[in-house]
Design a protein around this motif. Structure first.
Motif, PDB file in Angstrom:
ATOM      1  N   VAL A 196       0.501  -1.286   0.367  1.00 48.04           N
ATOM      2  CA  VAL A 196       0.025  -0.060  -0.171  1.00 48.04           C
ATOM      3  C   VAL A 196       1.180   1.151  -0.253  1.00 48.04           C
ATOM      4  O   VAL A 196       0.277   2.379  -1.332  1.00 48.04           O
ATOM      5  CB  VAL A 196      -1.079  -0.143   1.505  1.00 48.04           C
ATOM      6  N   THR A 197       1.804   1.337   0.765  1.00 51.06           N
ATOM      7  CA  THR A 197       3.220   2.579   0.866  1.00 51.06           C
ATOM      8  C   THR A 197       3.169   2.908  -0.581  1.00 51.06           C
ATOM      9  O   THR A 197       3.069   3.644  -0.662  1.00 51.06           O
ATOM     10  CB  THR A 197       3.609   2.588   1.813  1.00 51.06           C
ATOM     11  N   ALA A 198       3.641   1.220  -1.455  1.00 56.08           N
ATOM     12  CA  ALA A 198       4.518   1.494  -2.837  1.00 56.08           C
ATOM     13  C   ALA A 198       3.411   2.230  -3.214  1.00 56.08           C
ATOM     14  O   ALA A 198       3.904   3.041  -4.549  1.00 56.08           O
ATOM     15  CB  ALA A 198       4.990   0.147  -3.051  1.00 56.08           C
ATOM     16  N   VAL A 199       2.519   2.134  -3.632  1.00 55.06           N
ATOM     17  CA  VAL A 199       1.248   2.457  -4.552  1.00 55.06           C
ATOM     18  C   VAL A 199       1.047   3.898  -3.775  1.00 55.06           C
ATOM     19  O   VAL A 199       0.885   4.561  -5.022  1.00 55.06           O
ATOM     20  CB  VAL A 199      -0.060   1.294  -4.264  1.00 55.06           C
ATOM     21  N   LEU A 200       0.785   3.717  -3.320  1.00 57.29           N
ATOM     22  CA  LEU A 200       0.273   5.226  -2.719  1.00 57.29           C
ATOM     23  C   LEU A 200       1.611   6.261  -2.644  1.00 57.29           C
ATOM     24  O   LEU A 200       1.403   8.252  -3.631  1.00 57.29           O
ATOM     25  CB  LEU A 200       0.890   6.240  -1.079  1.00 57.29           C
ATOM     26  N   ALA A 201       3.079   5.983  -3.008  1.00 58.65           N
ATOM     27  CA  ALA A 201       4.039   6.565  -3.082  1.00 58.65           C
ATOM     28  C   ALA A 201       5.102   6.919  -4.503  1.00 58.65           C
ATOM     29  O   ALA A 201       5.480   7.678  -5.220  1.00 58.65           O
ATOM     30  CB  ALA A 201       5.266   5.925  -2.610  1.00 58.65           C
ATOM     31  N   ASN A 202       3.964   5.756  -5.701  1.00 64.49           N
ATOM     32  CA  ASN A 202       4.002   5.746  -6.088  1.00 64.49           C
ATOM     33  C   ASN A 202       3.202   6.444  -7.465  1.00 64.49           C
ATOM     34  O   ASN A 202       3.429   6.177  -8.773  1.00 64.49           O
ATOM     35  CB  ASN A 202       3.730   4.191  -7.196  1.00 64.49           C
ATOM     36  N   ARG A 203       2.370   7.467  -7.222  1.00 61.91           N
ATOM     37  CA  ARG A 203       1.790   8.397  -7.700  1.00 61.91           C
ATOM     38  C   ARG A 203       1.626   9.860  -7.850  1.00 61.91           C
ATOM     39  O   ARG A 203       2.562  10.130  -5.998  1.00 61.91           O
ATOM     40  CB  ARG A 203       0.076   8.515  -7.211  1.00 61.91           C
ATOM     41  N   PRO A 204       1.417  10.462  -8.204  1.00 60.24           N
ATOM     42  CA  PRO A 204       2.005  12.137  -8.401  1.00 60.24           C
ATOM     43  C   PRO A 204       0.987  12.636  -7.668  1.00 60.24           C
ATOM     44  O   PRO A 204       1.996  13.512  -6.342  1.00 60.24           O
ATOM     45  CB  PRO A 204       1.453  12.919  -9.739  1.00 60.24           C
ATOM     46  N   HIS A 205       0.320  11.639  -6.651  1.00 57.33           N
ATOM     47  CA  HIS A 205      -0.674  12.769  -5.119  1.00 57.33           C
ATOM     48  C   HIS A 205      -0.971  11.483  -5.278  1.00 57.33           C
ATOM     49  O   HIS A 205      -1.869  10.944  -5.700  1.00 57.33           O
ATOM     50  CB  HIS A 205      -2.232  12.782  -5.647  1.00 57.33           C
ATOM     51  N   PRO A 206      -1.318  11.664  -3.793  1.00 57.47           N
ATOM     52  CA  PRO A 206      -1.467  10.676  -2.956  1.00 57.47           C
ATOM     53  C   PRO A 206      -2.573  10.086  -3.139  1.00 57.47           C
ATOM     54  O   PRO A 206      -3.484   9.036  -3.223  1.00 57.47           O
ATOM     55  CB  PRO A 206      -1.456  10.208  -1.314  1.00 57.47           C
ATOM     56  N   GLU A 207      -4.378  11.001  -2.982  1.00 61.07           N
ATOM     57  CA  GLU A 207      -5.385  10.790  -3.579  1.00 61.07           C
ATOM     58  C   GLU A 207      -5.584   9.734  -4.219  1.00 61.07           C
ATOM     59  O   GLU A 207      -6.564   9.260  -4.756  1.00 61.07           O
ATOM     60  CB  GLU A 207      -5.649  11.625  -3.135  1.00 61.07           C
ATOM     61  N   GLN A 208      -4.863   9.385  -5.600  1.00 65.17           N
ATOM     62  CA  GLN A 208      -4.701   9.401  -6.519  1.00 65.17           C
ATOM     63  C   GLN A 208      -4.330   7.535  -7.123  1.00 65.17           C
ATOM     64  O   GLN A 208      -5.196   6.369  -7.730  1.00 65.17           O
ATOM     65  CB  GLN A 208      -3.569   9.220  -8.106  1.00 65.17           C
ATOM     66  N   GLY A 209      -3.477   7.121  -5.482  1.00 60.43           N
ATOM     67  CA  GLY A 209      -4.081   5.419  -5.392  1.00 60.43           C
ATOM     68  C   GLY A 209      -4.998   5.609  -4.200  1.00 60.43           C
ATOM     69  O   GLY A 209      -4.555   4.178  -3.690  1.00 60.43           O
ATOM     70  N   PHE A 210      -6.518   6.255  -4.175  1.00 58.60           N
ATOM     71  CA  PHE A 210      -6.833   5.656  -2.328  1.00 58.60           C
ATOM     72  C   PHE A 210      -7.639   4.093  -3.171  1.00 58.60           C
ATOM     73  O   PHE A 210      -7.682   3.371  -2.625  1.00 58.60           O
ATOM     74  CB  PHE A 210      -7.960   6.640  -2.578  1.00 58.60           C
ATOM     75  N   ARG A 211      -8.082   4.804  -4.471  1.00 63.42           N
ATOM     76  CA  ARG A 211      -9.270   3.812  -5.045  1.00 63.42           C
ATOM     77  C   ARG A 211      -8.595   2.022  -5.402  1.00 63.42           C
ATOM     78  O   ARG A 211      -8.634   0.963  -4.985  1.00 63.42           O
ATOM     79  CB  ARG A 211      -9.212   3.958  -6.354  1.00 63.42           C
ATOM     80  N   THR A 212      -7.352   2.544  -5.629  1.00 62.20           N
ATOM     81  CA  THR A 212      -6.160   1.079  -6.278  1.00 62.20           C
ATOM     82  C   THR A 212      -5.905   0.588  -4.897  1.00 62.20           C
ATOM     83  O   THR A 212      -5.989  -0.918  -4.772  1.00 62.20           O
ATOM     84  CB  THR A 212      -4.570   1.553  -6.324  1.00 62.20           C
ATOM     85  N   CYS A 213      -5.259   1.026  -3.860  1.00 60.17           N
ATOM     86  CA  CYS A 213      -5.526   0.380  -2.625  1.00 60.17           C
ATOM     87  C   CYS A 213      -6.265   0.103  -1.972  1.00 60.17           C
ATOM     88  O   CYS A 213      -6.390  -0.808  -1.447  1.00 60.17           O
ATOM     89  CB  CYS A 213      -4.718   1.265  -0.953  1.00 60.17           C
TER      90      CYS A 213
END
Length: 513
Positions: free
Chosen positions: A429-446
């Motif tokens: 989850v940390t890697a997914v959020l860090a891989n996005r320009p903005h953490p909010e863009q990884g919310f749905r993936t997580c």
């Protein structure tokens, strides 16, 4: 009473001169346009008084009248019955419920042989005519306060730049006691106008029944003889103090003659005496004005023999209504419309309202500290006013349920969810959020990855997360593929080689020769 006379002092002097020159009484009467008997009577009076022509140079009209027409033993204009203290009666008349009939009855109780009611009223009205114009109107204690701005201004110098800025002079006068309040404000705009009223009430220490302003735009939105329209903020301030607003009639300065006289007096006592002073701030100017006000209110009034402050303490303070517990805070009202995101815009910042009010017009009350929103007179939202920082102020209770759940998503919350499964899942989850320009863009993936792990063994979920981290699978589809094809069984750090098979579309070695 003095004897009745039909000739003026000028005519009497002319009569004595003509008689001295030998003109007959008939000719004197024809010249002065009066009866012969009048001339004969006045000549007898002059002979009895020892007056002839020429008259003494220092003999004035008052002395001439006294010597010709005063009855023996009676002074000129002397009244033969005991009189009350008219100034004291004028002060008593300002008390609620006190009338001339009440005062006359009390006077006759102390002086049974005193004047009758009609003569008593006549003498009192004669005394009132000798008062200054400020006191001619009859005002009951605690009834009215008159407010206005002076036309004259006060110059204030900016100490840093030397720029001269002119401030307005606000003046208020209580109707019964003439207690006066004045202060300088930068403008006549609504915030300064209402702020001056708040400080005036604090100075008085109470609230009269009515306030009489001029038809200033800050106080009266639309002037009218029959139905004046009060400014909404000004009316709300009046409601807070429980005072009625009675604007003066348009082009009727006598309706507020009290404050007009007070303005002239304030200009003399304040502006006239401070004209040689240089002020460098509004606070410094108001401190000097307050000193002048103390002198004005403590100075005895010439006709009544009592100061404004003493008269206020005696007759008016107890007649005032008490002040509310808190001062009125200035508020500005506007009309706004809720946007599709259920927020309204106020001075560049956005404040939420219940989502059911989307596209609805609302009233907003703006103060220096709060933003309040009203729909059909009912408050539907309240926010602390924003002057910086985030531009949106959102109350979670105003959001639809789906939006509220989404608003509760944060990176820390997703990490906490993942940590309950294991360290590999938290790392994914940390890697997914860090891989996005903005953490909010990884919310749905997580959220999708964590939902994939529902119903499976945490150990396998950890193995899937480890495999995804090893091969860099940081999307929902990649993790779902690992789960579907059971690729989590491969040892971490190894990759399954691609299987070669024959196919008609594959090129052989001969193709490249």
């Amino acid at each position: 009473m003095p004897a009745r006379r039909e000739l003026t002092m000028r005519q009497l002097r002319q009569m004595l001169r003509l008689h001295h020159d030998g003109v007959r009484t008939r000719e004197i009467a024809r010249t002065l346009g009066v009866a012969r008997s009048t001339i004969q009577d006045n000549l007898k009076r002059a002979t009895a008084a020892g007056l002839g022509w020429p008259l003494p140079a220092d003999l004035g009209d008052d002395e001439l009248e006294r010597r010709l027409f005063q009855r023996p033993g009676v002074g000129l204009g002397q009244r033969r019955r005991a009189e009350p203290d008219w100034a004291a009666l004028a002060r008593e008349l300002k008390r609620p419920g006190v009338t001339l009939m009440v005062l006359w009855e009390e006077y006759r109780e102390s002086c049974p042989d005193g004047y009758g009611y009609s003569r008593f009223c006549e003498l009192f009205r004669a005394f009132e005519r000798r008062l200054s114009p400020v006191m001619r109107q009859h005002h009951v204690a605690g009834d009215k306060v008159f407010v206005d701005y002076s036309g004259k201004k006060v110059a204030i110098v900016d100490a840093a730049t030397g720029e001269v800025r002119e401030a307005e002079l606000f003046v208020a006068v209580l109707g019964a006691s003439n207690l006066t309040w004045a202060e300088a404000t930068w403008t006549q705009a609504l915030p300064d106008w209402i702020g001056a009223h708040v400080r005036m009430f604090r100075f008085i220490g109470g609230v009269p029944r009515l306030i009489v302003p001029d038809n200033l735009k800050s106080g009266v939105h639309k002037a009218s003889f029959y139905d004046p329209e009060i400014n909404r903020s000004y009316g709300a301030m009046a409601d807070h103090y429980g005072i009625g607003v009675l604007p003066a009639r348009p082009r009727r300065p006598r309706d507020k003659a009290k404050v007009e006289a007070g303005v002239r007096l304030a200009q003399t006592w304040i502006l006239g005496r401070l004209r040689h002073h240089t002020f460098f701030s509004l606070a410094e100017c108001n401190a000097a004005i307050r000193t002048m006000l103390d002198h004005l209110n403590d100075r005895p009034m010439r006709k009544l023999g009592i100061s404004r402050r003493d008269l206020f303490e005696r007759i008016e303070r107890d007649a005032l209504a008490p002040l509310p517990d808190t001062d009125w805070e200035y508020a500005e009202w506007r009309r706004v419309r809720a946007n599709l995101d259920y927020h309204v815009e106020v001075d560049g910042f956005y404040y939420s309202v219940p989502h059911a009010l989307i596209r609805v017009e609302l009233d907003v009350r703006i103060t220096t500290r709060t933003i309040e929103l009203f729909h059909r007179g009912r408050r539907v939202a309240a926010h602390q006013r924003r002057w910086g920082g985030a531009r949106h102020g959102t109350d979670p209770d105003h959001m639809p349920s789906a939006h509220r759940r989404y608003a509760e998503w944060t990176p820390e919350r997703f990490r906490r969810w993942a940590a309950k499964i294991g360290p590999n899942t938290e790392g994914l989850v940390t890697a997914v959020l860090a891989n996005r320009p903005h953490p909010e863009q990884g919310f749905r993936t997580c959220l999708g990855i964590l939902r994939l792990y529902r119903g499976i063994d945490p150990a396998r979920a950890e193995a899937i997360s480890a495999r995804a981290l090893d091969i860099g699978a940081l999307t929902y589809k990649s993790v779902a593929s690992i789960l579907t094809h059971k690729l989590d069984s491969a040892a971490p750090g190894t990759r399954t080689p691609a299987t070669l098979f024959d196919h008609q579309n594959l090129r052989g070695s001969r193709y490249f020769n």
